[in-house]
Design a protein around this motif. Structure first.
Motif, PDB file in Angstrom:
ATOM      1  N   SER A  16      48.854  35.257  37.594  1.00  0.00           N
ATOM      2  CA  SER A  16      48.300  35.734  36.319  1.00  0.00           C
ATOM      3  C   SER A  16      47.032  36.559  36.446  1.00  0.00           C
ATOM      4  CB  SER A  16      48.031  34.549  35.379  1.00  0.00           C
ATOM      5  OG  SER A  16      46.928  33.808  35.843  1.00  0.00           O
ATOM      6  N   HIS A  17      46.286  36.428  37.573  1.00  0.00           N
ATOM      7  CA  HIS A  17      44.949  37.028  37.561  1.00  0.00           C
ATOM      8  C   HIS A  17      45.009  38.554  37.415  1.00  0.00           C
ATOM      9  CE1 HIS A  17      45.626  37.869  41.827  1.00  0.00           C
ATOM     10  NE2 HIS A  17      44.634  38.718  41.741  1.00  0.00           N
ATOM     11  N   ALA A  18      45.997  39.175  38.043  1.00  0.00           N
ATOM     12  CA  ALA A  18      46.071  40.643  37.957  1.00  0.00           C
ATOM     13  C   ALA A  18      46.426  41.080  36.536  1.00  0.00           C
ATOM     14  CB  ALA A  18      47.101  41.171  38.953  1.00  0.00           C
ATOM     15  N   ALA A  19      47.310  40.297  35.878  1.00  0.00           N
ATOM     16  CA  ALA A  19      47.691  40.652  34.498  1.00  0.00           C
ATOM     17  C   ALA A  19      46.497  40.496  33.563  1.00  0.00           C
ATOM     18  CB  ALA A  19      48.851  39.771  34.029  1.00  0.00           C
ATOM     19  N   PHE A  20      45.684  39.456  33.760  1.00  0.00           N
ATOM     20  CA  PHE A  20      44.472  39.303  32.937  1.00  0.00           C
ATOM     21  C   PHE A  20      43.541  40.502  33.148  1.00  0.00           C
ATOM     22  CE2 PHE A  20      45.411  34.740  32.439  1.00  0.00           C
ATOM     23  CZ  PHE A  20      45.059  34.590  31.118  1.00  0.00           C
ATOM     24  N   ARG A  21      43.327  40.851  34.408  1.00  0.00           N
ATOM     25  CA  ARG A  21      42.403  41.955  34.705  1.00  0.00           C
ATOM     26  C   ARG A  21      42.915  43.263  34.112  1.00  0.00           C
ATOM     27  NH1 ARG A  21      39.681  38.465  35.451  1.00  0.00           N
ATOM     28  NH2 ARG A  21      38.405  37.858  37.230  1.00  0.00           N
ATOM     29  N   ALA A  22      44.217  43.511  34.294  1.00  0.00           N
ATOM     30  CA  ALA A  22      44.780  44.778  33.826  1.00  0.00           C
ATOM     31  C   ALA A  22      44.785  44.844  32.303  1.00  0.00           C
ATOM     32  CB  ALA A  22      46.200  44.936  34.352  1.00  0.00           C
ATOM     33  N   GLY A  23      45.109  43.699  31.656  1.00  0.00           N
ATOM     34  CA  GLY A  23      45.295  43.713  30.200  1.00  0.00           C
ATOM     35  C   GLY A  23      44.012  43.519  29.430  1.00  0.00           C
ATOM     36  N   GLN A  24      43.063  42.779  30.003  1.00  0.00           N
ATOM     37  CA  GLN A  24      41.917  42.369  29.190  1.00  0.00           C
ATOM     38  C   GLN A  24      40.573  42.617  29.854  1.00  0.00           C
ATOM     39  OE1 GLN A  24      42.585  38.402  27.579  1.00  0.00           O
ATOM     40  NE2 GLN A  24      44.747  38.602  27.990  1.00  0.00           N
ATOM     41  N   GLY A  25      40.554  42.903  31.136  1.00  0.00           N
ATOM     42  CA  GLY A  25      39.288  43.207  31.801  1.00  0.00           C
ATOM     43  C   GLY A  25      38.607  41.973  32.360  1.00  0.00           C
ATOM     44  N   ALA A  26      37.603  42.201  33.207  1.00  0.00           N
ATOM     45  CA  ALA A  26      36.882  41.098  33.843  1.00  0.00           C
ATOM     46  C   ALA A  26      36.194  40.255  32.769  1.00  0.00           C
ATOM     47  CB  ALA A  26      35.869  41.650  34.823  1.00  0.00           C
ATOM     48  N   GLY A  27      36.097  38.956  33.004  1.00  0.00           N
ATOM     49  CA  GLY A  27      35.430  38.066  32.042  1.00  0.00           C
ATOM     50  C   GLY A  27      36.362  37.567  30.959  1.00  0.00           C
ATOM     51  N   PHE A  28      37.626  37.910  31.016  1.00  0.00           N
ATOM     52  CA  PHE A  28      38.572  37.525  29.964  1.00  0.00           C
ATOM     53  C   PHE A  28      39.652  36.572  30.466  1.00  0.00           C
ATOM     54  CE2 PHE A  28      36.379  40.862  27.951  1.00  0.00           C
ATOM     55  CZ  PHE A  28      36.501  40.639  26.588  1.00  0.00           C
TER      56      PHE A  28
END
Ligand code: ACO
Ligand SMILES: O=CC(=O)O
Length: 236
Positions: free
Chosen positions: A211-223
């Motif tokens: 999931s970490h790459a999808a969070f970064r790609a979709g919502q940015g760092a800190g999200f």
């Protein structure tokens, strides 16, 4: 080395595992998309890094229990007095999860429930691999599949029992937290260097890896991803 499964040789299928990892759970192509060689290598790396510290902490728990059984009362750890008496503050809460006024919790499977919880209007959905979920192989693996699809935004479910009603995510959804199992629970279906894996490292490791790459790609760092770590019991 590949791990072989299923009772009939004609149907034998295997997970593609890295050195030192053996999967004892049923083979399923959906689960294989979670139990990839790289994801398992990540989990094995966590286990090799932390198994000594976890074993030590578990032994300390047993030791403390023996002392309580002999009549000693629980108390604060004298070695952490400087923390209790010191001047310090927690890091600020990330803005993405500053509002947690209403939370809903529930197991990471069934799939329909995960979709309903994310659509419920609550600020946070805590998807549980801990005591809301019986840690069977099927539940754990389906839970991982559900969460991967939830983070990707593609999760859906067609309920035949309700005339084919289709469940999918609304525009606005709750923030997803994931609660891995506590430190004390082994995962007997995953062997690492011949030992059962540490359950929380399996839950955390597989979810984080996928999931970490999808969070970064979709919502940015800190999200995200965000976690609820249960049953720590001690500062160590
Ligand atoms: C830390 C913790 O997590 S503590 C415990 C967290 N909560 C749970 O474990 C409860 C999980 N829910 C359940 O076990 C069951 O839903 C029960 C026993 C409460 C009710 O069962 P049933 O009467 O068969 O109802 P059913 O499971 O169909 O639920 C009714 C609806 O509520 C939804 N629902 C129930 N519980 C939850 C939940 N925790 N999150 C989101 N949706 C939920 C269902 O998805 C279902 O939706 P639908 O009407 O769109 O089909
Ligand atoms: O396990 C239960 C909880 O509320 O946390």
């Amino acid at each position: 080395m590949p791990s072989l499964h299923n009772s009939t040789p004609a149907m034998a299928q295997c997970y593609d595992t890295p050195e030192g990892v053996d999967i004892r759970g049923r083979y399923d192509p959906e689960f294989a998309a979670i139990l990839t060689r790289d994801a398992l290598a990540f989990v094995a790396g966590l286990q090799r890094e932390f198994r000594g510290a976890v074993r030590y902490a578990m032994e300390r728990r047993r030791e403390a229990q023996r002392r309580y059984d002999a009549g000693e009362l629980p108390r604060f750890d004298p070695s952490t007095r400087f923390v209790r008496e010191g001047e310090w503050a927690c890091a600020p809460v990330p803005p993405a999860i500053a509002d947690r006024t209403v939370e809903i919790t529930g197991p990471a499977d069934p799939r329909k429930m995960v979709i309903n919880a994310l659509n419920s209007g609550a600020k946070v959905f805590m998807a549980d691999f801990e005591d809301a979920l019986a840690p069977t192989w099927e539940n754990l693996m389906r839970g991982q599949v559900n969460l991967r699809d939830a983070v990707a935004g593609t999760i859906s479910f067609r309920d035949a029992a309700r005339g084919g009603r289709v469940y999918k995510l609304d525009e606005r959804t709750a923030k997803l937290f994931v609660r891995p199992r506590g430190w004390h629970l082994p995962e007997a279906h995953v062997l690492i260097d011949g030992e059962p894996a540490i359950g929380c490292l399996v839950d955390f490791g597989l979810y984080f890896f996928h999931s970490h790459a999808a969070f970064r790609a979709g919502q940015g760092a800190g999200f995200g991803p965000f976690f609820y770590l249960p049953k720590m019991e001690h500062s160590r």
